[in-house]
Design a protein around this motif. Structure first.
Motif, PDB file in Angstrom:
ATOM      1  N   ILE A  13      45.327  38.928  36.713  1.00 46.64           N
ATOM      2  CA  ILE A  13      44.925  40.042  35.850  1.00 46.64           C
ATOM      3  C   ILE A  13      45.864  40.165  34.660  1.00 46.64           C
ATOM      4  O   ILE A  13      45.423  40.387  33.519  1.00 46.64           O
ATOM      5  N   LEU A  14      47.152  39.995  34.904  1.00 46.79           N
ATOM      6  CA  LEU A  14      48.148  40.083  33.827  1.00 46.79           C
ATOM      7  C   LEU A  14      47.911  39.009  32.768  1.00 46.79           C
ATOM      8  O   LEU A  14      47.904  39.294  31.555  1.00 46.79           O
ATOM      9  N   ILE A  15      47.693  37.780  33.221  1.00 48.49           N
ATOM     10  CA  ILE A  15      47.456  36.677  32.282  1.00 48.49           C
ATOM     11  C   ILE A  15      46.163  36.908  31.498  1.00 48.49           C
ATOM     12  O   ILE A  15      46.114  36.728  30.277  1.00 48.49           O
ATOM     13  N   GLY A  16      45.113  37.328  32.199  1.00 49.55           N
ATOM     14  CA  GLY A  16      43.839  37.583  31.530  1.00 49.55           C
ATOM     15  C   GLY A  16      43.955  38.670  30.479  1.00 49.55           C
ATOM     16  O   GLY A  16      43.405  38.551  29.375  1.00 49.55           O
ATOM     17  N   THR A  17      44.700  39.726  30.793  1.00 52.94           N
ATOM     18  CA  THR A  17      44.895  40.819  29.832  1.00 52.94           C
ATOM     19  C   THR A  17      45.661  40.343  28.607  1.00 52.94           C
ATOM     20  O   THR A  17      45.290  40.662  27.464  1.00 52.94           O
ATOM     21  N   CYS A  18      46.718  39.583  28.835  1.00 55.06           N
ATOM     22  CA  CYS A  18      47.534  39.092  27.714  1.00 55.06           C
ATOM     23  C   CYS A  18      46.713  38.202  26.782  1.00 55.06           C
ATOM     24  O   CYS A  18      46.819  38.314  25.548  1.00 55.06           O
ATOM     25  N   VAL A  19      45.890  37.336  27.365  1.00 57.02           N
ATOM     26  CA  VAL A  19      45.044  36.475  26.538  1.00 57.02           C
ATOM     27  C   VAL A  19      44.005  37.305  25.798  1.00 57.02           C
ATOM     28  O   VAL A  19      43.723  37.080  24.616  1.00 57.02           O
ATOM     29  N   LYS A  84      45.795  59.342  31.294  1.00 60.64           N
ATOM     30  CA  LYS A  84      46.283  60.137  30.168  1.00 60.64           C
ATOM     31  C   LYS A  84      47.807  60.058  30.053  1.00 60.64           C
ATOM     32  O   LYS A  84      48.369  60.037  28.948  1.00 60.64           O
ATOM     33  N   TRP A  85      48.474  60.027  31.214  1.00 61.51           N
ATOM     34  CA  TRP A  85      49.935  59.897  31.192  1.00 61.51           C
ATOM     35  C   TRP A  85      50.333  58.561  30.568  1.00 61.51           C
ATOM     36  O   TRP A  85      51.258  58.502  29.758  1.00 61.51           O
ATOM     37  N   LEU A  86      49.596  57.503  30.927  1.00 58.22           N
ATOM     38  CA  LEU A  86      49.863  56.192  30.339  1.00 58.22           C
ATOM     39  C   LEU A  86      49.595  56.204  28.841  1.00 58.22           C
ATOM     40  O   LEU A  86      50.329  55.589  28.063  1.00 58.22           O
ATOM     41  N   ARG A 100      40.279  54.709  29.967  1.00 57.87           N
ATOM     42  CA  ARG A 100      39.015  54.075  30.356  1.00 57.87           C
ATOM     43  C   ARG A 100      39.246  52.661  30.866  1.00 57.87           C
ATOM     44  O   ARG A 100      38.638  52.229  31.849  1.00 57.87           O
ATOM     45  N   GLY A 101      40.127  51.923  30.205  1.00 52.17           N
ATOM     46  CA  GLY A 101      40.423  50.561  30.642  1.00 52.17           C
ATOM     47  C   GLY A 101      41.047  50.528  32.013  1.00 52.17           C
ATOM     48  O   GLY A 101      40.679  49.706  32.870  1.00 52.17           O
ATOM     49  N   PHE A 151      44.422  47.546  26.167  1.00 54.94           N
ATOM     50  CA  PHE A 151      45.569  47.190  27.006  1.00 54.94           C
ATOM     51  C   PHE A 151      45.601  47.928  28.342  1.00 54.94           C
ATOM     52  O   PHE A 151      46.302  47.514  29.264  1.00 54.94           O
ATOM     53  N   GLY A 152      44.837  49.013  28.463  1.00 53.89           N
ATOM     54  CA  GLY A 152      44.852  49.784  29.708  1.00 53.89           C
ATOM     55  C   GLY A 152      44.445  48.987  30.928  1.00 53.89           C
ATOM     56  O   GLY A 152      44.796  49.350  32.055  1.00 53.89           O
ATOM     57  N   VAL A 153      43.739  47.891  30.709  1.00 53.14           N
ATOM     58  CA  VAL A 153      43.283  47.044  31.826  1.00 53.14           C
ATOM     59  C   VAL A 153      44.467  46.543  32.655  1.00 53.14           C
ATOM     60  O   VAL A 153      44.361  46.422  33.875  1.00 53.14           O
ATOM     61  N   VAL A 154      45.597  46.275  32.022  1.00 56.33           N
ATOM     62  CA  VAL A 154      46.730  45.682  32.730  1.00 56.33           C
ATOM     63  C   VAL A 154      47.279  46.604  33.818  1.00 56.33           C
ATOM     64  O   VAL A 154      47.815  46.140  34.829  1.00 56.33           O
ATOM     65  N   PHE A 155      47.126  47.912  33.650  1.00 57.44           N
ATOM     66  CA  PHE A 155      47.671  48.851  34.632  1.00 57.44           C
ATOM     67  C   PHE A 155      46.872  48.858  35.932  1.00 57.44           C
ATOM     68  O   PHE A 155      47.316  49.446  36.923  1.00 57.44           O
TER      69      PHE A 155
END
Length: 235
Positions: A13-19, A84-86, A100-101, A151-155
């Motif tokens: 997931i981390l790699i996919g988000t970064c790309v 929201k905190w993020l 949302r992500g 970028f929220g997807v990474v969390f």
């Protein structure tokens, strides 16, 4: 290592988000079309999983009582509060997408048969093949989601690790206490229940509905209890 598969899933997931961050400058119309495509695929995956149910009563009761617990605990609202905190931590310019992500990606990656079966395989047999396959799939999904939701997807890595890691650790002991036949039936019904939640995610992505899917998550935990009770009374 019991947690190897879960850790690799998080890494995917981390790699996919970064790309995916390198493709964020796509037009809004393209993002909308991509999300519609994702929604349709999510819908299909959920339907394929849901039809596997062999006991609709278990499915119904799990969702019913799961919804009651989820609404009482306000799980969806708590997810939104975390989002929201993020957003506040990341800065105001990100506020339209992080929440949302985070929520959408977390639900997609956590709710599903591969997460459960893969984690069980990791814990019971030390076989990480399913979670490694899921890591590759989730990596590509994270890439696409990041181009539209940011970028929220990474969390989503955090709930994925907690969920899959927790199941894997529990599975190291579960086969000592639960008969194999019951475990097989449990996986089938949990897969079907998770499939319906994935259908709900797909409908939300397509903006057809606004189902509070997170508030239905307790239904996954109740499948085992409901299955045991219905089996005991012959339903």
């Amino acid at each position: 290592m019991v947690l190897f598969g879960a850790l690799m899933n998080g890494a995917g997931i981390l790699i996919g988000t970064c790309v995916g961050l390198f493709f964020h400058n796509v037009s809004e119309k393209m993002k909308e079309t991509i999300m519609n495509g994702i929604g349709l695929v999510i819908l299909l995956i959920g339907l394929q999983m849901a039809v596997q149910s062999e006991n609709i009563i278990v499915l119904l009761l799990s969702l019913l009582f799961g919804a009651i617990i989820g609404e009482r605990c306000q799980i969806e609202e708590r997810f939104e509060q975390i989002g929201k905190w993020l957003e506040n931590r990341m800065g105001a310019h990100q506020q339209t997408s992080i929440s949302r992500g985070f929520i959408t990606a977390s639900l997609i990656f956590v709710v599903g048969a591969m997460a459960v079966v893969g984690a069980l395989d990791s814990g019971i047999r030390g076989d990480h093949d399913i979670l490694l396959t899921k890591a590759i799939i989730d990596g590509f999904v994270a890439l696409v989601l990041t181009t539209t939701l940011g970028f929220g997807v990474v969390f989503s890595i955090v709930p994925v690790l907690l969920y899959e890691g927790g199941i894997a650790l529990l599975a190291t002991q579960i086969d000592r206490y639960i008969p194999e036949a019951f475990l097989d039936a449990f996986i089938v019904e949990m897969t079907a229940t998770g499939g319906l939640l994935i259908v709900a995610i797909g409908l939300n992505v397509l903006h057809i509905t606004n189902i509070r899917v997170a508030n239905l998550l307790p239904s996954l935990l109740l499948v085992g209890l409901v299955l045991y009770l219905t089996s005991s009374i012959g339903l």
